[in-house]
Motif scaffolding. Structure first.
Motif, PDB file in Angstrom:
ATOM      1  N   LEU A   1      46.489 -59.546  22.211  1.00 28.00           N
ATOM      2  CA  LEU A   1      46.682 -60.604  23.191  1.00 28.00           C
ATOM      3  C   LEU A   1      48.127 -61.084  23.205  1.00 28.00           C
ATOM      4  CD1 LEU A   1      43.382 -62.610  22.644  1.00 28.00           C
ATOM      5  CD2 LEU A   1      44.075 -61.465  24.744  1.00 28.00           C
ATOM      6  N   ARG A   2      48.705 -61.202  22.020  1.00 25.01           N
ATOM      7  CA  ARG A   2      50.107 -61.605  21.922  1.00 25.01           C
ATOM      8  C   ARG A   2      51.005 -60.632  22.667  1.00 25.01           C
ATOM      9  NH1 ARG A   2      50.612 -66.794  20.020  1.00 25.01           N
ATOM     10  NH2 ARG A   2      49.859 -67.067  17.880  1.00 25.01           N
TER      11      ARG A   2
ATOM     12  N   ASP B   1      37.241 -58.023  -1.475  1.00 27.46           N
ATOM     13  CA  ASP B   1      36.806 -56.701  -1.048  1.00 27.46           C
ATOM     14  C   ASP B   1      37.117 -56.498   0.420  1.00 27.46           C
ATOM     15  OD1 ASP B   1      33.516 -55.180  -0.640  1.00 27.46           O
ATOM     16  OD2 ASP B   1      35.538 -54.319  -0.659  1.00 27.46           O
ATOM     17  N   ASN B   2      37.821 -55.407   0.744  1.00 21.05           N
ATOM     18  CA  ASN B   2      38.185 -55.154   2.126  1.00 21.05           C
ATOM     19  C   ASN B   2      37.003 -54.774   2.996  1.00 21.05           C
ATOM     20  OD1 ASN B   2      40.816 -55.643   1.434  1.00 21.05           O
ATOM     21  ND2 ASN B   2      41.263 -53.514   1.012  1.00 21.05           N
ATOM     22  N   MET B   3      35.892 -54.417   2.367  1.00 27.26           N
ATOM     23  CA  MET B   3      34.711 -54.031   3.144  1.00 27.26           C
ATOM     24  C   MET B   3      33.808 -55.232   3.396  1.00 27.26           C
ATOM     25  SD  MET B   3      35.404 -51.056   3.706  1.00 27.26           S
ATOM     26  CE  MET B   3      36.884 -50.290   3.135  1.00 27.26           C
ATOM     27  N   ASP B   4      34.178 -56.383   2.799  1.00 26.21           N
ATOM     28  CA  ASP B   4      33.346 -57.574   2.979  1.00 26.21           C
ATOM     29  C   ASP B   4      33.248 -57.908   4.469  1.00 26.21           C
ATOM     30  OD1 ASP B   4      33.828 -60.983   2.909  1.00 26.21           O
ATOM     31  OD2 ASP B   4      32.037 -60.063   2.062  1.00 26.21           O
ATOM     32  N   PRO B   5      32.038 -58.090   4.993  1.00 23.80           N
ATOM     33  CA  PRO B   5      31.861 -58.299   6.443  1.00 23.80           C
ATOM     34  C   PRO B   5      32.655 -59.476   6.992  1.00 23.80           C
ATOM     35  CG  PRO B   5      29.791 -58.642   5.245  1.00 23.80           C
ATOM     36  CD  PRO B   5      30.746 -58.030   4.302  1.00 23.80           C
ATOM     37  N   ASP B   6      32.769 -60.571   6.220  1.00 24.12           N
ATOM     38  CA  ASP B   6      33.542 -61.705   6.713  1.00 24.12           C
ATOM     39  C   ASP B   6      35.004 -61.318   6.877  1.00 24.12           C
ATOM     40  OD1 ASP B   6      31.655 -64.204   4.880  1.00 24.12           O
ATOM     41  OD2 ASP B   6      31.498 -63.515   6.962  1.00 24.12           O
ATOM     42  N   PHE B   7      35.535 -60.594   5.904  1.00 24.15           N
ATOM     43  CA  PHE B   7      36.935 -60.172   5.972  1.00 24.15           C
ATOM     44  C   PHE B   7      37.145 -59.221   7.146  1.00 24.15           C
ATOM     45  CE2 PHE B   7      41.128 -59.238   4.788  1.00 24.15           C
ATOM     46  CZ  PHE B   7      41.319 -57.877   4.841  1.00 24.15           C
ATOM     47  N   VAL B   8      36.230 -58.283   7.278  1.00 21.87           N
ATOM     48  CA  VAL B   8      36.341 -57.310   8.372  1.00 21.87           C
ATOM     49  C   VAL B   8      36.336 -58.035   9.713  1.00 21.87           C
ATOM     50  CG1 VAL B   8      35.141 -55.453   9.584  1.00 21.87           C
ATOM     51  CG2 VAL B   8      35.386 -55.365   7.109  1.00 21.87           C
ATOM     52  N   GLU B   9      35.453 -59.007   9.836  1.00 19.61           N
ATOM     53  CA  GLU B   9      35.363 -59.761  11.085  1.00 19.61           C
ATOM     54  C   GLU B   9      36.657 -60.528  11.342  1.00 19.61           C
ATOM     55  OE1 GLU B   9      33.612 -59.815  13.599  1.00 19.61           O
ATOM     56  OE2 GLU B   9      34.139 -61.698  14.581  1.00 19.61           O
ATOM     57  N   ARG B  10      37.183 -61.159  10.307  1.00 22.40           N
ATOM     58  CA  ARG B  10      38.406 -61.925  10.493  1.00 22.40           C
ATOM     59  C   ARG B  10      39.567 -61.005  10.829  1.00 22.40           C
ATOM     60  NH1 ARG B  10      37.903 -64.349   5.681  1.00 22.40           N
ATOM     61  NH2 ARG B  10      40.134 -64.095   5.360  1.00 22.40           N
ATOM     62  N   ARG B  11      39.543 -59.802  10.275  1.00 25.79           N
ATOM     63  CA  ARG B  11      40.624 -58.872  10.600  1.00 25.79           C
ATOM     64  C   ARG B  11      40.499 -58.389  12.041  1.00 25.79           C
ATOM     65  NH1 ARG B  11      41.982 -53.842   6.824  1.00 25.79           N
ATOM     66  NH2 ARG B  11      40.353 -52.921   8.066  1.00 25.79           N
ATOM     67  N   ARG B  12      39.259 -58.198  12.474  1.00 29.70           N
ATOM     68  CA  ARG B  12      39.023 -57.793  13.863  1.00 29.70           C
ATOM     69  C   ARG B  12      39.600 -58.839  14.802  1.00 29.70           C
ATOM     70  NH1 ARG B  12      36.384 -58.927  18.117  1.00 29.70           N
ATOM     71  NH2 ARG B  12      35.359 -60.706  17.172  1.00 29.70           N
ATOM     72  N   ILE B  13      39.315 -60.109  14.481  1.00 24.86           N
ATOM     73  CA  ILE B  13      39.858 -61.185  15.301  1.00 24.86           C
ATOM     74  C   ILE B  13      41.380 -61.150  15.279  1.00 24.86           C
ATOM     75  CG2 ILE B  13      40.060 -63.696  15.499  1.00 24.86           C
ATOM     76  CD1 ILE B  13      37.215 -63.892  14.395  1.00 24.86           C
ATOM     77  N   GLY B  14      41.941 -60.876  14.125  1.00 26.99           N
ATOM     78  CA  GLY B  14      43.388 -60.805  13.991  1.00 26.99           C
ATOM     79  C   GLY B  14      43.987 -59.691  14.840  1.00 26.99           C
ATOM     80  N   LEU B  15      43.311 -58.552  14.868  1.00 26.63           N
ATOM     81  CA  LEU B  15      43.806 -57.422  15.657  1.00 26.63           C
ATOM     82  C   LEU B  15      43.725 -57.733  17.151  1.00 26.63           C
ATOM     83  CD1 LEU B  15      42.270 -54.457  13.629  1.00 26.63           C
ATOM     84  CD2 LEU B  15      44.677 -55.103  13.787  1.00 26.63           C
ATOM     85  N   GLU B  16      42.627 -58.387  17.513  1.00 28.44           N
ATOM     86  CA  GLU B  16      42.474 -58.788  18.904  1.00 28.44           C
ATOM     87  C   GLU B  16      43.590 -59.745  19.300  1.00 28.44           C
ATOM     88  OE1 GLU B  16      38.254 -59.126  20.593  1.00 28.44           O
ATOM     89  OE2 GLU B  16      38.978 -61.199  20.461  1.00 28.44           O
ATOM     90  N   ASN B  17      43.859 -60.667  18.393  1.00 25.13           N
ATOM     91  CA  ASN B  17      44.917 -61.642  18.619  1.00 25.13           C
ATOM     92  C   ASN B  17      46.270 -60.947  18.796  1.00 25.13           C
ATOM     93  OD1 ASN B  17      45.855 -64.421  18.681  1.00 25.13           O
ATOM     94  ND2 ASN B  17      46.854 -63.953  16.755  1.00 25.13           N
ATOM     95  N   PHE B  18      46.516 -59.935  17.977  1.00 22.79           N
ATOM     96  CA  PHE B  18      47.752 -59.146  18.082  1.00 22.79           C
ATOM     97  C   PHE B  18      47.897 -58.562  19.485  1.00 22.79           C
ATOM     98  CE2 PHE B  18      51.050 -56.192  17.207  1.00 22.79           C
ATOM     99  CZ  PHE B  18      50.661 -54.952  17.678  1.00 22.79           C
TER     100      PHE B  18
END
Lengths: 393, 364
Positions: B77-78, B58-75
């Motif tokens: 930073l790159r 589920d894309n609304m799952d809080p763990d997934f959302v959090e991990r995606r947030r981290i991924g976007l932040e990482n993007f």
């Protein structure tokens, strides 16, 4: 300290004299010295026109006087073991006869004559005879002695002597009937406690048996996936240069952990699963023993009830009742003593089995830990080497 | 700080998250088109992929959302740490400008510069002499993509199975506890052993949660493979363009020569029609030659500049690719080490639990 369970597994390949064996197996806590050693091994299949069956070699070494010789070697098939068990049950209805492996295994989908099945059965038969040998009463049973020593034709003729199938069935029917009839009402509290205990114990041991099988299955599935996991890293390393070594290192760690998982599974199937299965069988045996005790008591109770309505022949009845009262007392005492002994052994078996399970898991994790730690060390050593190279002018 | 302020926007309600993600996509598209010689950092996955059963897809799952947030932040930073990309004005305003950013991006007209997918595919098939290094790089990125996705799939299955092993042990806890009720001497040992089995079963949740971060690190490079291929495609396109221009120039020169000397070396429809309907007048021929000469001159200039462009592209692309390779080797090595560290921690936890359990069992 040597638990009774451990001593039962005896390696037959060593040529040992009975006296040296006595010295080897001297218990520290008890003055008991073993004078009877039994092994079951060497399964052989026999093919006749009518059937195919397996016989097992039963080797007995003893220093007992009532045995004519000090060493015996006979071949027995499953039917013979079943005969022995039935004879012991008849002779000692309120003693706890050790469990015999089942005739068929349905759920495992194991082929009747697969190596795995035969080996599991052989181990169980070995335990069966040794438990009888260790039992203070059963070990002196005449049929037991004949089973261990008689030649094939002698055993056949002995088998024909015993009470037939019909009488055995009759006994079972009576036992069921009397337990239904309410022999329960005069049952001493101690045996009601035993019954309640056995009901719960039986439930729990069956659950544990299922859980253990489930764990085995899950570990097996895990192992199968892991087998594929390591090689992918090796495949990847073929496309890389700088990180190829790290990838290969990971692959080898995963493979080693995979092997360790296999060992853990083997430990489970060799140790925990057979023991839990035995105690599932034991719980059925014990329920049967309790019923038979109830039945013996039931005989007495119905005679006592009948006495109340008797006008004549009272003396004769009283004599019979006296005999039955003795019978009941003997049965109760036998059961009580055997029950205590069984509980002791059960505790011992459970303690040693679960401790072994814990040990197996510890060994598994320690092996995996060592593998990963040495990988990590190799990686950080590389990093230091790289840094040194960079520092040098 | 500017990076953080943007990431904070991610904590806003769910539908505004989607808008933000699409703006990230817009930013990345802009960067890919504007800097085709750069290996542009990838975005984290839009939808949850390579999941094992416990994690919801589920894309609304809080763990997934959090991990995606981290991924976007990482993007971000790159991009911010990239020597070329960090200087881009649009990137800067993405970080600093609240409203009107979208319009600003669209005003750059970058969409017009984008190469059509069809054109790129055509070039890939027809190009004759691409730089060997790019061909090798393309193979590498294909292999990388294939092996990482295979790895992630199997890892998800392994995680699933491991979860099963741990959780089933939890059943011991309940049954031991019930059994202990009817035992006198064994009771305490059973009860406390059962408690440790519960601890063991519960420990897998954190272990696998941590492993998800490792999987995300691998996923980044899975998506980087696509970025690598994009650079290769651009090279192929430019090279193909160059080859076509050269071919065109050659054929024009030939035409010119033929007209001048009157010889027909190659078949042409013009040649046929003139044979059938009569030759052209010298004036016509002169005019044609003049046009062709002009075109040839233009063509030569274009070819020169295309050649230059192509060489510049190869040079700067290859510089970024070398930078990327170093980054990749460093990051992946670190990721593998962190995987080993996770395994070590899992083993240590296992040893602790089973040591405790063993003690309880031995007291039974």
């Amino acid at each position: 300290d040597t638990s009774l369970a451990e001593v039962n597994s005896f390696c037959p390949s060593m040529p040992i004299s009975p006296s040296s064996m006595i010295n080897q197996y001297k218990f520290e806590d008890g003055p008991e010295l073993r004078d009877l050693f039994i092994t079951v091994d060497d399964p052989e299949s026999h093919i006749t026109a009518i059937e195919t069956f397996i016989t097992y070699r039963v080797v007995t070494k003893t220093s007992r006087g009532e045995f004519d010789s000090s060493e015996y070697e006979v071949r027995r098939r499953y039917q013979d073991f079943l005969w022995l068990k039935n004879r012991l049950e008849e002779a000692h209805p309120t003693l706890i006869i050790p469990p015999l492996p089942e005739k068929f295994i349905m759920k495992g989908m194991v082929e009747r004559f697969s190596d795995e099945f035969i080996e599991t059965r052989r181990k169980a038969l070995h335990k069966f005879l040794n438990r009888i040998g260790d039992h203070p009463t059963l070990t002196f049973n005449e049929d037991f002695k004949i089973f261990l020593t008689a030649q094939a034709w002698e055993l056949s003729s002995r088998k024909k002597q015993g009470p037939g199938l019909l009488s055995r069935m009759g006994q079972t029917v009576r036992a069921v009937a009397s337990s239904v009839r309410g022999a329960v009402k005069n049952r001493p509290g101690m045996f009601t406690e035993m019954n309640d205990y056995m009901e719960t114990f039986s439930q729990k041991i069956n659950l544990l048996d299922k859980i253990a099988h489930r764990i085995y299955k899950e570990e097996k599935d895990y192992f199968n996936e892991m087998k594929e996991y390591g090689p992918i890293h090796t495949l990847w390393s073929a496309s890389e240069e700088d990180i190829a070594d790290s990838l290969k290192g990971i692959a080898s760690c995963i493979d080693r952990c995979c092997k360790a998982t296999e060992k853990r599974m083997a430990g489970l199937s060799e140790n925990l699963l057979p023991i839990l299965h035995e105690y599932v069988l034991y719980s059925e045996i014990l329920m049967g023993v309790l019923k038979r005790r109830d039945q013996i008591q039931g005989e007495l109770d119905s005679k006592v009830d009948a006495l109340a309505n008797k006008k004549t022949e009272k003396d004769l009845f009283l004599e019979e009742i006296g005999k039955l009262e003795d019978k009941v007392e003997r049965a109760n005492n036998a059961l009580k003593a055997d029950w205590d002994r069984w509980k002791q052994n059960m505790q011992c078996d459970m303690r040693s089995t679960f401790t072994t399970v814990a040990d197996n898991n510890l060994r598994f994790y320690e092996e995996c830990l060592a593998t990963w730690e040495s990988f990590l060390a190799s990686q950080t050593a590389d990093l230091h080497v790289e840094e040194d190279c960079e520092d040098r002018p | 700080r500017a990076v953080e302020s943007q990431s904070e926007g991610q904590c806003a309600p769910v539908d505004s998250l989607w808008r933000r993600y699409s703006e990230f996509e817009l930013l990345r598209n802009y960067l890919s088109v504007t800097y085709p010689h750069i290996v542009v950092p990838p975005l984290p996955e839009k939808r949850a992929d390579f999941v094992w059963h416990k994690l919801s897809a589920d894309n609304m799952d809080p763990d997934f959302v959090e991990r995606r947030r981290i991924g976007l932040e990482n993007f971000l930073l790159r991009v911010a740490s990239h020597p070329v990309l960090c200087q881009d004005k649009i990137f800067y305003s993405f970080l600093t400008q609240e409203g009107g950013w979208k319009e600003m991006v669209n005003e750059t007209g970058f969409q017009l510069k984008a190469d059509s997918r069809l054109k790129a595919l055509n070039a890939t098939f027809r190009v004759k002499n691409p730089d060997k290094r790019f061909t090798e790089l393309k193979h590498y990125s294909d292999e990388l993509q294939s092996v990482i996705s295979h790895l992630l799939r199997v890892r998800a299955r392994v995680a699933d199975r491991l979860y099963g092993v741990y959780k089933v042990h939890g059943n011991y806890g309940r049954v031991f506890s019930e059994w202990s009720a009817i035992e006198k001497e064994m009771g305490d040992g059973l009860q406390s052993a059962g408690h440790h089995m519960d601890v063991y079963a519960a420990s897998i949740d954190d272990i696998l949660e941590e492993e998800e971060h490792y999987a995300d690190q691998l996923k980044e490079y899975l998506f980087y493979a696509e970025a690598l291929r994009a650079v290769c495609r651009k090279h192929e396109l430019m090279q193909y363009d160059l080859e076509m221009a050269a071919q065109d120039l050659t054929s024009k020169k030939q035409q010119c020569e033929e007209l001048a000397t009157g010889t027909v070396r190659t078949f042409s429809l013009k040649g046929m029609t003139s044979k059938l309907f009569g030759q052209e007048t010298p004036e016509q021929r002169e005019a044609k030659i003049k046009v062709l000469e002009e075109q040839i001159q233009e063509g030569e200039e274009q070819l020169k500049s295309k050649n230059l462009e192509g060489r510049d592209f190869v040079k700067s692309a290859w510089a970024d690719i070398e930078r990327f390779k170093e980054q990749k080797n460093h990051d992946l090595k670190e990721a593998l080490i962190s995987y080993a560290v996770m395994q070590i921690s899992m083993c240590k936890k296992g040893i602790q639990v089973w040591t405790n359990a063993k003690e309880c069992f031995s007291k039974m």
